[in-house]
Write a protein that holds these residues in place. Structure first.
Motif, short mmCIF file in Angstrom:
data_model
loop_
_atom_site.label_atom_id
_atom_site.label_comp_id
_atom_site.label_asym_id
_atom_site.label_seq_id
_atom_site.Cartn_x
_atom_site.Cartn_y
_atom_site.Cartn_z
N SER A 37 0.92 -1.41 0.13
CA SER A 37 0.06 0.07 0.02
C SER A 37 0.90 1.25 0.06
O SER A 37 2.16 1.24 0.43
CB SER A 37 -1.05 0.05 1.22
N SER A 79 -3.26 -5.14 -3.14
CA SER A 79 -2.79 -3.81 -3.25
C SER A 79 -4.01 -2.95 -2.62
O SER A 79 -5.02 -3.28 -2.72
CB SER A 79 -2.24 -2.95 -4.38
N PHE A 90 -6.85 0.45 -6.97
CA PHE A 90 -6.75 0.36 -8.34
C PHE A 90 -6.64 1.60 -8.93
O PHE A 90 -7.17 2.76 -8.75
CB PHE A 90 -8.15 -0.15 -8.93
N ASN A 101 -0.45 0.04 -7.48
CA ASN A 101 -1.16 -1.16 -8.18
C ASN A 101 -0.48 -1.03 -9.65
O ASN A 101 -0.24 -2.23 -10.45
CB ASN A 101 -2.43 -1.05 -8.20
N ASN A 102 -0.47 0.04 -10.27
CA ASN A 102 0.10 0.21 -11.70
C ASN A 102 1.49 -0.45 -11.85
O ASN A 102 1.83 -1.17 -12.63
CB ASN A 102 0.16 1.66 -11.95
N MET A 113 1.31 -4.14 -11.51
CA MET A 113 0.69 -4.68 -12.56
C MET A 113 1.92 -5.06 -13.55
O MET A 113 2.03 -6.02 -14.18
CB MET A 113 -0.56 -4.13 -13.34
N LEU A 130 -2.92 -11.07 -8.60
CA LEU A 130 -3.03 -9.67 -8.07
C LEU A 130 -4.19 -9.08 -7.87
O LEU A 130 -5.00 -9.11 -8.75
CB LEU A 130 -2.02 -8.73 -8.88
N THR A 133 -6.70 -5.78 -6.14
CA THR A 133 -6.64 -4.43 -5.52
C THR A 133 -7.94 -4.13 -4.85
O THR A 133 -8.76 -4.81 -5.08
CB THR A 133 -6.30 -3.33 -6.66
#
Length: 137
Positions: A7, A62, A65, A70-71, A74, A85, A87
């Protein structure tokens, strides 16, 4: 199966602490706080965790989103077949993943996500019947 919470700042560590208060110590639960130490970018820590656990089933959860955490995740797990994964981190989601079987997690994950969404409710005292006993948690 190992579960990693990631996070912005300390949310992941707080969720880990709450889970362990309820379920007890979880040896396969890990937490990373992103953007709290500019000297150690979290991407480096994620790459190290992925490499050290490349032979394990991993569930990474995570916080948000579309957020930078998170990006980045990914991108880092796009080619990893051993990683799920998710979110939208919340306590129900994390506990449900931890209580799931590694053998069936791939089949159960969509149901786990749906069930965790059911824990997001608007609560009004007037909606609670007087004879309903609420849990201390």
């Amino acid at each position: 199966m190992k579960v990693l919470l990631v996070s912005h700042a300390y949310m992941a560590k707080g969720v880990k602490s709450s889970v362990e208060l309820i379920l007890g110590p979880q040896e396969n639960l890990f937490a990373m706080a992103a953007y709290v130490d500019q000297e150690a970018p979290f991407e480096k820590d994620i790459k190290k965790f992925l490499e050290e656990n490349k032979n394990d089933k991993l569930v990474i959860i995570s916080d948000l989103f579309g957020g930078s955490v998170n990006n980045e995740l990914m991108k880092l797990v796009a080619d990893k077949e051993n990683v799920i994964l998710i979110t939208g981190m919340n306590l129900i989601l994390v506990m449900s993943v931890l209580l799931a079987s590694e053998d069936t997690i791939d089949d159960e994950i969509d149901e786990i996500i749906e069930n965790s969404k059911k824990g997001i409710l608007k609560c009004l005292v007037s909606d609670i019947e007087a004879d309903v006993e609420l849990d201390d948690f």
